[in-house]
Write a protein that holds these residues in place. Sequence first.
Motif, short mmCIF file in Angstrom:
data_model
loop_
_atom_site.label_atom_id
_atom_site.label_comp_id
_atom_site.label_asym_id
_atom_site.label_seq_id
_atom_site.Cartn_x
_atom_site.Cartn_y
_atom_site.Cartn_z
N LEU A 182 0.82 -1.21 0.00
CA LEU A 182 0.00 0.00 0.00
C LEU A 182 0.86 1.26 0.00
O LEU A 182 1.99 1.27 0.50
N ASN A 183 0.31 2.32 -0.55
CA ASN A 183 0.97 3.62 -0.61
C ASN A 183 0.84 4.30 0.74
O ASN A 183 -0.26 4.71 1.14
N VAL A 184 1.96 4.44 1.45
CA VAL A 184 1.92 4.97 2.80
C VAL A 184 1.39 6.40 2.85
O VAL A 184 0.78 6.82 3.84
N THR A 185 1.55 7.16 1.77
CA THR A 185 1.09 8.55 1.78
C THR A 185 -0.43 8.66 1.77
O THR A 185 -0.97 9.75 2.00
N ARG A 186 -1.12 7.56 1.53
CA ARG A 186 -2.58 7.57 1.52
C ARG A 186 -3.18 6.91 2.75
O ARG A 186 -4.40 6.78 2.87
N MET A 187 -2.31 6.52 3.69
CA MET A 187 -2.75 5.82 4.89
C MET A 187 -2.81 6.77 6.09
O MET A 187 -1.97 7.66 6.24
N SER A 188 -3.81 6.56 6.94
CA SER A 188 -3.92 7.32 8.18
C SER A 188 -4.60 6.45 9.23
O SER A 188 -5.17 5.40 8.91
N VAL A 189 -4.53 6.87 10.49
CA VAL A 189 -5.24 6.18 11.56
C VAL A 189 -6.12 7.20 12.27
O VAL A 189 -5.79 8.38 12.35
N VAL A 190 -7.26 6.71 12.76
CA VAL A 190 -8.18 7.56 13.52
C VAL A 190 -8.39 6.91 14.88
O VAL A 190 -8.77 5.74 14.98
N ALA A 191 -8.12 7.68 15.93
CA ALA A 191 -8.25 7.20 17.30
C ALA A 191 -9.38 7.93 18.01
O ALA A 191 -9.84 9.00 17.57
N GLY A 192 -9.85 7.34 19.12
CA GLY A 192 -10.84 8.00 19.95
C GLY A 192 -12.24 7.98 19.42
O GLY A 192 -13.08 8.81 19.81
N ILE A 193 -12.56 7.01 18.53
CA ILE A 193 -13.90 6.97 17.96
C ILE A 193 -14.59 5.65 18.28
O ILE A 193 -13.96 4.62 18.48
N ARG A 194 -15.91 5.72 18.33
CA ARG A 194 -16.77 4.54 18.43
C ARG A 194 -17.47 4.32 17.10
O ARG A 194 -17.70 3.20 16.67
N ASN A 195 -17.79 5.43 16.44
CA ASN A 195 -18.50 5.42 15.18
C ASN A 195 -17.56 5.89 14.08
O ASN A 195 -16.88 6.91 14.23
N LEU A 196 -17.51 5.16 12.97
CA LEU A 196 -16.62 5.54 11.87
C LEU A 196 -16.98 6.90 11.28
O LEU A 196 -16.17 7.51 10.58
N GLY A 197 -18.18 7.39 11.57
CA GLY A 197 -18.58 8.70 11.09
C GLY A 197 -18.07 9.84 11.96
O GLY A 197 -18.21 11.02 11.58
N GLU A 198 -17.51 9.52 13.12
CA GLU A 198 -16.98 10.55 14.00
C GLU A 198 -15.64 11.07 13.49
O GLU A 198 -14.92 10.36 12.78
N ARG A 199 -15.31 12.26 13.91
CA ARG A 199 -14.06 12.87 13.44
C ARG A 199 -12.85 12.24 14.13
O ARG A 199 -11.87 11.88 13.49
N GLY A 200 -12.86 12.14 15.45
CA GLY A 200 -11.76 11.55 16.20
C GLY A 200 -10.46 12.30 16.04
O GLY A 200 -10.42 13.47 15.61
N ALA A 201 -9.37 11.63 16.36
CA ALA A 201 -8.02 12.18 16.23
C ALA A 201 -7.33 11.45 15.08
O ALA A 201 -7.03 10.26 15.20
N ARG A 202 -7.09 12.17 13.99
CA ARG A 202 -6.49 11.54 12.81
C ARG A 202 -5.01 11.89 12.74
O ARG A 202 -4.61 13.04 12.90
N SER A 203 -4.19 10.86 12.49
CA SER A 203 -2.76 11.04 12.26
C SER A 203 -2.39 10.32 10.97
O SER A 203 -2.95 9.26 10.66
N ARG A 204 -1.49 10.90 10.22
CA ARG A 204 -1.05 10.26 8.98
C ARG A 204 0.00 9.20 9.30
O ARG A 204 0.77 9.32 10.26
N VAL A 205 0.04 8.17 8.48
CA VAL A 205 1.07 7.15 8.60
C VAL A 205 2.27 7.62 7.78
O VAL A 205 2.14 7.88 6.58
#
Length: 276
Positions: free
Chosen positions: A84-107
């Motif tokens: 996979l292309n690492v520049t297109r990957m990210s992680v989202v923390a602090g969520i219960r629902n995938l529709g929530e914004r949460g805390a996003r960090s890029r990989v």
Amino acid sequence: MELTHLMVIMALSIGIATGRLNSRQPSGYTPSRIVGGADVPAGEHIPYQVSLQYRTAEGQMHFCGGSIITPNRILTAAHCCQGLNVTRMSVVAGIRNLGERGARSRVVAYDIHPNYKELVTSDLAVLSIEPSLKLNNKSISSIEYANKGKNSFVGGGVPVTLTGWGLRLPVPFPFLDAFNYPSILQRMNYNTITNRECREMGMESVTNTEICARGPLRGACSGDSGGPLVMSTEDGLRQVGIVSYGLVVCGLYLSPDVYTRVSTFSDWIDEKCLDE
């Protein structure tokens, strides 16, 4: 992964041991969820769980799970990263629902274990992320993974908990999409089995670098890969497994789930966290 009716009937009737990686590859498929799980209740957090997402033309797409091991390191499965292309990957923390914004960090990088062999062994990777997550011990926190003592090896009959956003039914059913593809984090409890039992149930390639678990009409499925399998200890929760693979049809009682055994690789994981 799209399954034909014939494959479903064969797997349900005789439990064919065809390998199924539990990821949802970022190629436009519908998200999928844990089989036999239940919604994590509103207001409750699984603070170590993250959604691994991939940027597509349609937006950010969940395709694997992962766990927070330090503020800037995420533990996941190797097959969630390979190719996979690492520049297109990210992680989202602090969520219960995938529709929530949460805390996003890029990989920014991923390290796949050098001994990784698909459907065989060493299915783990460590992601480096930016910015570092702000751990608050409520909605975002790390999970302990290292236990190098004499009781670090998890045998059979141990209660464990799986969380993730993977398929809720054994296969996709278009007419049940509203039920099968919710965005709420799922949680499911079952028990480990011994590796010998796992091999006897069709997972012939399983070694001591892996843990198996099974339960009636429950288990990991597409979209759950890389997610954490945890157990309770006297010191709190500890991650003992990483979702790896199973049979073609998810959640059959005769079909164990195979997890990467975290304790086997704790030294390697430690090494990848040294430069945080």
